[in-house]
Write a protein that holds these residues in place. Structure first.
Motif, PDB file in Angstrom:
ATOM      1  N   THR A  57     -11.756 -11.954  -7.501  1.00  0.00           N
ATOM      2  CA  THR A  57     -11.768 -12.404  -5.930  1.00  0.00           C
ATOM      3  C   THR A  57     -12.086 -13.404  -5.700  1.00  0.00           C
ATOM      4  OG1 THR A  57     -11.955  -9.983  -5.380  1.00  0.00           O
ATOM      5  CG2 THR A  57     -12.587 -11.316  -3.697  1.00  0.00           C
ATOM      6  N   GLY A  61      -9.282 -15.435  -4.375  1.00  0.00           N
ATOM      7  CA  GLY A  61      -9.304 -15.132  -2.957  1.00  0.00           C
ATOM      8  C   GLY A  61     -10.142 -16.323  -2.391  1.00  0.00           C
ATOM      9  N   HIS A 131      -5.098  -6.465  -6.385  1.00  0.00           N
ATOM     10  CA  HIS A 131      -6.442  -5.641  -6.759  1.00  0.00           C
ATOM     11  C   HIS A 131      -5.808  -4.270  -7.254  1.00  0.00           C
ATOM     12  CE1 HIS A 131      -8.539  -8.188  -4.033  1.00  0.00           C
ATOM     13  NE2 HIS A 131      -9.448  -8.308  -5.028  1.00  0.00           N
TER      14      HIS A 131
END
Length: 160
Positions: A57, A61, A131
């Motif tokens: 992440t 992300g 995910h």
């Protein structure tokens, strides 16, 4: 140094006792079939999988790294941590670390190609949220990796 060894040994013994206790209370006759090292593997790899997802992440992300690079960075970091924890506290191996690292590296490479990039990135390419794709691939890799760790990387029977 001697104190560090005692603390590590004591933690490993406590971890093994905890895992054996969990196994004793498993229902449906599983307490006779599930080894304590499987419970230890599940605990350790559950935590390192969380590290993997966190790093994925952060690197994809937040930092914006391309997904294959982010998957690789997260994977390598999590599996290095997994190796150390499984060797020291779960399987409590005293075998030659060099051979174990080589066996582990081969298993991780196979796992990476088949489950992480193959299943994980493949599912993401098919439209599954990355995910969720990583979690599904993680379920497959768990069975593979436990088997490899127990019977190939750390082949001695576990002491409880």
């Amino acid at each position: 140094m001697q104190r560090d060894i005692r603390v590590t040994r004591s933690f490993a013994e406590g971890f093994a006792t905890c895992c054996a206790t969990v196994v004793r209370y498993l229902p449906f006759g599983l307490n006779t079939r599930v080894p304590p090292s499987f419970v230890g593997f599940a605990l350790i790899n559950g935590c390192t999988f969380g590290v993997d997802l966190l790093l994925l992440t952060l690197s994809h992300g937040v930092a914006g790294l391309p997904l294959p690079v982010a998957i690789t960075v997260a994977y390598v970091c999590a599996f290095a941590l997994s190796f150390v924890l499984n060797r020291v506290v779960n399987f409590r191996s005293h075998g030659p670390v060099g051979r174990q690292v080589v066996r582990y590296a081969v298993a991780v490479a196979v796992n990476y190609v088949v489950f992480i990039l193959g299943a994980g990135a493949g599912l993401a390419a098919l439209g599954v949220e990355y995910h969720l794709a990583r979690i599904l691939a993680g379920a497959c890799e768990a069975v593979f990796l436990y088997s490899v760790l127990r019977w190939i990387v750390f082949p001695r029977p576990c002491r409880v």
